[in-house]
Design a protein around this motif. Structure first.
Motif, PDB file in Angstrom:
ATOM      1  N   ALA A  35       4.472 -44.242   2.266  1.00 35.83           N
ATOM      2  CA  ALA A  35       4.158 -44.536   0.947  1.00 35.83           C
ATOM      3  C   ALA A  35       3.021 -44.575   1.057  1.00 35.83           C
ATOM      4  O   ALA A  35       2.039 -43.783  -0.488  1.00 35.83           O
ATOM      5  CB  ALA A  35       4.973 -45.808   1.135  1.00 35.83           C
ATOM      6  N   VAL A  36       2.043 -44.906   1.124  1.00 34.67           N
ATOM      7  CA  VAL A  36       0.530 -45.327   1.630  1.00 34.67           C
ATOM      8  C   VAL A  36      -0.058 -43.885   1.311  1.00 34.67           C
ATOM      9  O   VAL A  36      -0.789 -43.456   0.083  1.00 34.67           O
ATOM     10  CB  VAL A  36      -0.053 -46.485   2.121  1.00 34.67           C
ATOM     11  CG1 VAL A  36      -2.024 -46.157   2.311  1.00 34.67           C
ATOM     12  CG2 VAL A  36       0.309 -46.966   2.308  1.00 34.67           C
ATOM     13  N   TRP A  37      -0.232 -42.755   2.067  1.00 29.48           N
ATOM     14  CA  TRP A  37      -0.579 -41.027   2.195  1.00 29.48           C
ATOM     15  C   TRP A  37       0.032 -40.711   0.631  1.00 29.48           C
ATOM     16  O   TRP A  37      -1.073 -39.697   0.336  1.00 29.48           O
ATOM     17  CB  TRP A  37       0.328 -40.809   3.707  1.00 29.48           C
ATOM     18  CG  TRP A  37      -0.255 -39.429   3.198  1.00 29.48           C
ATOM     19  CD1 TRP A  37      -0.849 -38.421   3.200  1.00 29.48           C
ATOM     20  CD2 TRP A  37       1.230 -38.505   3.253  1.00 29.48           C
ATOM     21  NE1 TRP A  37      -0.733 -37.881   2.813  1.00 29.48           N
ATOM     22  CE2 TRP A  37       0.418 -36.972   3.086  1.00 29.48           C
ATOM     23  CE3 TRP A  37       2.296 -38.091   3.725  1.00 29.48           C
ATOM     24  CZ2 TRP A  37       1.427 -35.608   3.623  1.00 29.48           C
ATOM     25  CZ3 TRP A  37       3.390 -36.871   3.996  1.00 29.48           C
ATOM     26  CH2 TRP A  37       1.831 -35.658   3.602  1.00 29.48           C
ATOM     27  N   ALA A  95      -3.311 -31.110   1.427  1.00 24.21           N
ATOM     28  CA  ALA A  95      -2.162 -32.269   0.930  1.00 24.21           C
ATOM     29  C   ALA A  95      -2.489 -33.174   2.468  1.00 24.21           C
ATOM     30  O   ALA A  95      -2.057 -34.208   2.213  1.00 24.21           O
ATOM     31  CB  ALA A  95      -1.603 -32.545   0.161  1.00 24.21           C
ATOM     32  N   SER A 134      -4.623 -36.000   6.028  1.00 21.88           N
ATOM     33  CA  SER A 134      -4.729 -36.896   5.843  1.00 21.88           C
ATOM     34  C   SER A 134      -4.746 -37.925   7.455  1.00 21.88           C
ATOM     35  O   SER A 134      -3.777 -37.197   7.894  1.00 21.88           O
ATOM     36  CB  SER A 134      -4.321 -37.358   4.676  1.00 21.88           C
ATOM     37  OG  SER A 134      -3.582 -38.925   4.700  1.00 21.88           O
ATOM     38  N   ASN A 140       0.861 -42.151  -1.586  1.00 24.33           N
ATOM     39  CA  ASN A 140      -0.007 -42.500  -3.223  1.00 24.33           C
ATOM     40  C   ASN A 140      -1.126 -41.984  -3.174  1.00 24.33           C
ATOM     41  O   ASN A 140      -2.349 -42.181  -4.328  1.00 24.33           O
ATOM     42  CB  ASN A 140      -0.068 -44.465  -2.826  1.00 24.33           C
ATOM     43  CG  ASN A 140      -0.123 -44.615  -4.213  1.00 24.33           C
ATOM     44  OD1 ASN A 140       0.102 -44.591  -5.424  1.00 24.33           O
ATOM     45  ND2 ASN A 140      -1.001 -45.470  -3.927  1.00 24.33           N
ATOM     46  N   GLU A 141      -2.226 -41.624  -1.370  1.00 21.97           N
ATOM     47  CA  GLU A 141      -3.117 -41.842  -2.000  1.00 21.97           C
ATOM     48  C   GLU A 141      -3.660 -39.539  -2.427  1.00 21.97           C
ATOM     49  O   GLU A 141      -4.323 -39.563  -2.834  1.00 21.97           O
ATOM     50  CB  GLU A 141      -3.854 -41.451  -0.762  1.00 21.97           C
ATOM     51  CG  GLU A 141      -4.238 -43.220   0.213  1.00 21.97           C
ATOM     52  CD  GLU A 141      -4.797 -43.616  -0.138  1.00 21.97           C
ATOM     53  OE1 GLU A 141      -6.480 -43.041  -0.179  1.00 21.97           O
ATOM     54  OE2 GLU A 141      -4.532 -44.301  -1.778  1.00 21.97           O
ATOM     55  N   ALA A 142      -2.228 -38.934  -1.489  1.00 21.40           N
ATOM     56  CA  ALA A 142      -2.286 -37.465  -2.003  1.00 21.40           C
ATOM     57  C   ALA A 142      -1.932 -37.627  -3.317  1.00 21.40           C
ATOM     58  O   ALA A 142      -2.337 -36.427  -4.220  1.00 21.40           O
ATOM     59  CB  ALA A 142      -1.422 -37.086  -1.109  1.00 21.40           C
ATOM     60  N   TRP A 143      -1.352 -37.887  -4.126  1.00 16.88           N
ATOM     61  CA  TRP A 143      -0.703 -37.576  -5.453  1.00 16.88           C
ATOM     62  C   TRP A 143       0.145 -39.069  -5.929  1.00 16.88           C
ATOM     63  O   TRP A 143       0.767 -38.723  -7.149  1.00 16.88           O
ATOM     64  CB  TRP A 143       0.418 -36.812  -5.136  1.00 16.88           C
ATOM     65  CG  TRP A 143       1.832 -36.354  -4.408  1.00 16.88           C
ATOM     66  CD1 TRP A 143       2.575 -37.031  -4.920  1.00 16.88           C
ATOM     67  CD2 TRP A 143       2.288 -35.951  -3.068  1.00 16.88           C
ATOM     68  NE1 TRP A 143       3.323 -37.186  -3.404  1.00 16.88           N
ATOM     69  CE2 TRP A 143       2.566 -36.194  -2.398  1.00 16.88           C
ATOM     70  CE3 TRP A 143       1.173 -34.888  -2.476  1.00 16.88           C
ATOM     71  CZ2 TRP A 143       3.534 -35.960  -1.012  1.00 16.88           C
ATOM     72  CZ3 TRP A 143       0.798 -34.587  -1.039  1.00 16.88           C
ATOM     73  CH2 TRP A 143       2.570 -35.063  -1.295  1.00 16.88           C
ATOM     74  N   GLY A 144      -0.911 -39.974  -5.956  1.00 16.41           N
ATOM     75  CA  GLY A 144      -0.006 -40.761  -7.200  1.00 16.41           C
ATOM     76  C   GLY A 144       1.126 -41.657  -7.280  1.00 16.41           C
ATOM     77  O   GLY A 144       1.633 -42.387  -8.366  1.00 16.41           O
ATOM     78  N   THR A 145       1.869 -41.501  -6.613  1.00 18.27           N
ATOM     79  CA  THR A 145       3.417 -41.930  -5.905  1.00 18.27           C
ATOM     80  C   THR A 145       3.614 -42.308  -5.203  1.00 18.27           C
ATOM     81  O   THR A 145       3.971 -41.725  -4.022  1.00 18.27           O
ATOM     82  CB  THR A 145       4.414 -41.475  -7.102  1.00 18.27           C
ATOM     83  OG1 THR A 145       3.679 -40.166  -7.912  1.00 18.27           O
ATOM     84  CG2 THR A 145       5.623 -41.723  -7.139  1.00 18.27           C
ATOM     85  N   TYR A 146       3.801 -43.523  -4.722  1.00 15.43           N
ATOM     86  CA  TYR A 146       4.585 -43.799  -3.266  1.00 15.43           C
ATOM     87  C   TYR A 146       5.117 -43.780  -2.812  1.00 15.43           C
ATOM     88  O   TYR A 146       5.892 -43.869  -1.676  1.00 15.43           O
ATOM     89  CB  TYR A 146       3.753 -45.594  -3.001  1.00 15.43           C
ATOM     90  CG  TYR A 146       4.211 -46.491  -4.122  1.00 15.43           C
ATOM     91  CD1 TYR A 146       5.409 -47.097  -4.133  1.00 15.43           C
ATOM     92  CD2 TYR A 146       3.559 -47.111  -5.402  1.00 15.43           C
ATOM     93  CE1 TYR A 146       6.031 -47.579  -4.921  1.00 15.43           C
ATOM     94  CE2 TYR A 146       4.097 -47.745  -6.078  1.00 15.43           C
ATOM     95  CZ  TYR A 146       5.814 -47.887  -5.957  1.00 15.43           C
ATOM     96  OH  TYR A 146       6.095 -48.907  -7.063  1.00 15.43           O
TER      97      TYR A 146
END
Ligand code: HEM
Lengths: 286, 470
Positions: A211-213, A132, A135, A215-221
């Motif tokens: 927040a972008v990270w 995780a 990135s 969202n990329e990692a687990w779909g919740t910003y």
């Protein structure tokens, strides 16, 4: 062959010397002393930069390969780097007018470096990253946040100086004392404000990249975990300072206090959450 | 707007005092949720915090405080304050931006902080022409108007940056709107359509497929509207370590039985299809064996789950346009030093389009390289995994991202750009033409003072100059 820990050690020592000279400047008010402090701080920063690069290189040599920004040790070292860099830029921009600030900023950098190097709570290993954390958004996140934190540290330092000088003037201390070396109150006030603005911009970018990270990692910003929540609390504190100043004409001691309170909030976001509260970001604790 | 600003409710909602109060409240109450663990059971709070505090937690919904009515109301009040305040002020800002600065009385120019008078030789008309050309040359587009004495020139830059603050405020509202659109609470409780926005997950064994997932909030099934299959899963470790370096799953999307898309997902590299995003989040070892066959040049992977009760099944796959086959001829246990079974050794029979069949032994966990006339394969028997997928549909996320971009742009406009104005009054004084420069910037007055002085100093054209008040 020198390794990065040794270089960080030298950096700490040079920062310590620089801090001593800056304090000397405060006491003896001799410009040359401040210049030596400045030169030492610059040399320290160069070595510091080299050491960061070396640590990055070392992580590739042992087959892990990641930017040195991923655990508490590395983030402390990076925080000190940002703080010194920001301070030096300030000094180059505003010239000797602000150089006594070094007597507040350099000790902070030394303390941070020393704490990172000697605390038993902190692992100094280059450790592999769980997936995780691999990135580019994470790297952008850490860099932006810490530039902001560095600026907020300097703003709080200026806030403290402001309050000291303000107090000295109110109490009508003798004219020829230490604090008369400090820049004039309106200059300090303006500097605090500008530094907060700079920090606010980067903190905002830091929260957004985080927040972008996520969202990329687990779909919740945004998941209101303690670290995220404290970052938004910090953001609110500085937003408050900006509005109070811009729309209600707050200045002087009140803004200085807000700069200090804001930095407490930064400090808690960064440390308190790791050591006192549990959450997603607890990787930083080890 | 003037009538509205007299309305006390409007004035209250537009006030910055209210904003300072709300921001302070939001910041301080947010702390609660970082101290009290969120989303725990009622018993947990009784155990941890005691009866009394547990009751308070219950009453104020502090166990899920960021979704509680009072916290959301606080956010709502904050938004309303922001909207009303901005609506209240924007007309004034528009006026400032659109203002006709040529109506300025030239008498006011010498009273501005930045001003400088320059004498010009020649006639008044050539002086006007010279000023205009000079400003134009320096990148200041000018308008002019004749005044009682002489002519007033005006030029401005960055008037639009006055909107920066409102771009920031708008961006906050856009982000909050995005959060509302993407909220699964909105989808289930208000729209009554849980497929609109959700967070959920599913565990898919290698080779298995599914057309639904389970919601995280209530563990109910949510149909996807298509089918997702896990082709295979892989996990890679750091050298000499039990720490995973990477997990990946190969996923295929199927519509009505037809494959439409195949992609490998990893942590931080999800797959999005029809607004639904699949994230690699975890894995499970199903404790049964599976054969994994990788064609070395193409990297194609085929997996064949084994049934320990009946190994001898022929598995087929497509290789270079023709059928290829693999079969387990026999399997026998391997014994360790003290007669303990430590593994299984299998005899494999394998064949593809070219050459005679290959026969070779294969042991659990030990890869084998098989070289065939036209292709090379690596073959392993290993654990059968199930990939843990997190699945989310968030139609609000692009609003949130747009809001974030707007916020950064707006902050930059508000903090680092300014509205700069230059006036020049050209008139005759003691029979000689004079240009009186004046300037104003709403921010960064220090930087603008430099611009202003280099602008006025640069204007020498055949002239001698003096500063009246220095
Ligand atoms: C925490 C969220 C908020 C952020 C990040 C924010 C951001 C900003 C920024 C960056 C400025 C420019 C300040 C400067 O130039 O020094 C500003 C000004 C201002 N804000 Fe906010 N704001 C927020 C919430 C609010 C709210 C809720 C109100 C409601 C009353 C408000 C009212 C104002 C006003 C009246 C100004 C001055 C505008 C002007 O006269 O040019 N802000 N805000």
């Amino acid at each position: 062959m020198m390794n990065s820990s040794e270089l960080f050690g030298y950096t700490t020592i040079i920062y310590l010397l620089s801090a001593a000279f800056y304090i000397g400047l405060l006491v003896f008010r001799h410009k040359k002393i401040g210049l030596i402090g400045l030169i030492l701080a610059s040399i320290g920063l160069l070595i510091h930069t080299g050491a960061l690069g070396l640590r990055w290189h070392e992580s590739y040599q042992i087959g892990i390969g990641h930017a040195p920004l991923t655990n508490m040790y590395e983030s402390l070292i990076f925080f000190a780097w940002c703080t010194v860099l920001f301070y030096l830029l300030l000094e180059f921009k505003f010239k000797a007018g602000v150089s006594v600030l070094g007597s507040f900023v350099m000790p902070l950098a030394v303390t941070t470096m020393a704490y990172a190097s000697f605390s038993t709570d902190i692992s100094r290993q280059i450790s592999p990253l769980i997936p995780a954390l691999q990135s580019n958004w994470l790297i952008a996140h850490v860099i932006t946040c810490f530039i902001g934190y560095g600026a907020f540290a300097v703003a709080a330092g200026i806030g403290v100086i402001y309050l000291l000088k303000h107090l000295a003037i109110k109490r009508k201390f003798a004219k020829n004392n230490l604090l008369s070396t400090l820049p004039d109150l309106p200059i300090l006030d303006d500097l605090t404000h500008k530094t907060i603005i700079f920090g606010f911009m980067w903190l905002t970018a830091g929260i957004i990249t985080g927040a972008v990270w996520a969202n990329e990692a687990w779909g919740t910003y945004w998941s209101w975990d303690p670290k995220e929540t404290w970052s938004i609390i910090t953001w609110f504190v500085y937003a408050l300072a900006l509005h109070a100043r811009f729309t209600r004409g707050w200045s002087g001691p009140r803004i200085a206090w807000l700069a200090i309170i804001g930095f407490f909030s930064v400090f808690f976001t960064y440390f308190g959450v790791n050591f006192l509260l549990a959450g997603l970001h607890s990787y930083g604790a080890s | 707007m003037a009538s509205k600003s007299k309305n006390p409710i409007w004035a209250f909602l537009a006030s910055v005092k209210l904003a300072l109060l709300l921001i302070t409240l939001l910041a301080s109450t947010s702390i609660i949720g970082t101290v009290i663990e969120q989303n725990q059971s009622a018993e947990h709070y009784v155990q941890k915090q005691g009866e009394f505090l547990a009751q308070l937690i219950q009453i104020f919904n502090l166990g899920d405080m960021y979704n509680s009515v009072w916290f959301l109301s606080l956010l709502g009040a904050f938004s309303l304050n922001l909207i009303v305040c901005s609506l209240d002020r924007i007309p004034t800002v528009i006026k400032v931006v659109r203002k006709d600065n040529l109506t300025t009385d030239p008498e006011r120019l010498p009273k501005m902080k930045l001003h400088k008078e320059k004498r010009i030789s020649g006639s008044l008309d050539t002086a006007k022409e010279e000023v205009m050309q000079y400003l134009h040359h320096k990148g200041w587009k000018t308008d002019s108007r004749d005044k009682e004495y002489g002519t007033l020139f005006f030029s401005q830059k960055g008037a639009w940056t006055r909107y920066g603050v409102y771009v920031v405020h708008l961006s906050i509202l856009v982000i909050l709107l995005g959060a509302v659109i993407g909220s699964s609470n909105l989808a289930t409780k208000i729209l009554g359509n849980r497929e609109f926005a959700f967070k959920g997950g599913i565990s898919l064994p290698e080779t298995a497929q599914s057309d639904f997932i389970f919601s995280y909030t209530d563990e109910k099934k949510i149909p996807l509207g298509f089918t997702v299959r896990c082709n295979y899963f892989e996990i890679e470790f750091y050298p000499d370590s039990s720490m995973p370096k990477d997990y990946l799953s190969s996923l295929t999307i199927l519509e009505e039985g037809k494959e439409v898309l195949t992609k490998i997902i990893e942590v931080n590299k999800p797959l999005t299809y029809k607004g639904i995003t699949f994230y690699q989040s975890s894995y499970n070892n199903l404790k049964s064996p599976i054969i994994k066959l990788r064609e070395v040049t193409s990297g194609d992977v085929h997996v064949f789950p084994l049934n320990p009760q009946n190994y001898s099944v022929t598995n087929t796959w497509q290789q270079g346009g023709s059928k290829a086959m693999i079969r387990i001829q026999s399997a026998r246990p391997l014994y360790g030093p003290n007669e303990k079974i430590i593994g299984t050794e299998m005899k494999i029979w394998m064949m593809d389009s070219d050459g005679p069949p290959s026969m070779f032994p294969l042991t659990y966990g030990e890869p084998v390289l098989v070289e065939r006339p036209k292709a090379k394969y690596t073959l392993t028997v290993g654990p059968h995994f199930a990939t843990g997928l997190q699945v989310a549909k968030d139609p609000g996320v692009w609003w949130v991202y747009t809001g974030c971009a707007l916020m950064l742009i707006g902050l930059y406009m508000a903090f680092f750009m300014s509205h700069r104005k230059i006036w020049v009054h050209v008139y005759e004084k003691d029979g000689q033409p004079v240009a009186l420069f004046a300037g104003h910037a709403n921010k960064n007055s220090f930087g603008f003072a430099k611009t202003f002085s280099s602008l006025t100093q640069g204007f020498t054209g055949k002239t001698q100059s003096f500063t009246p008040h220095s």
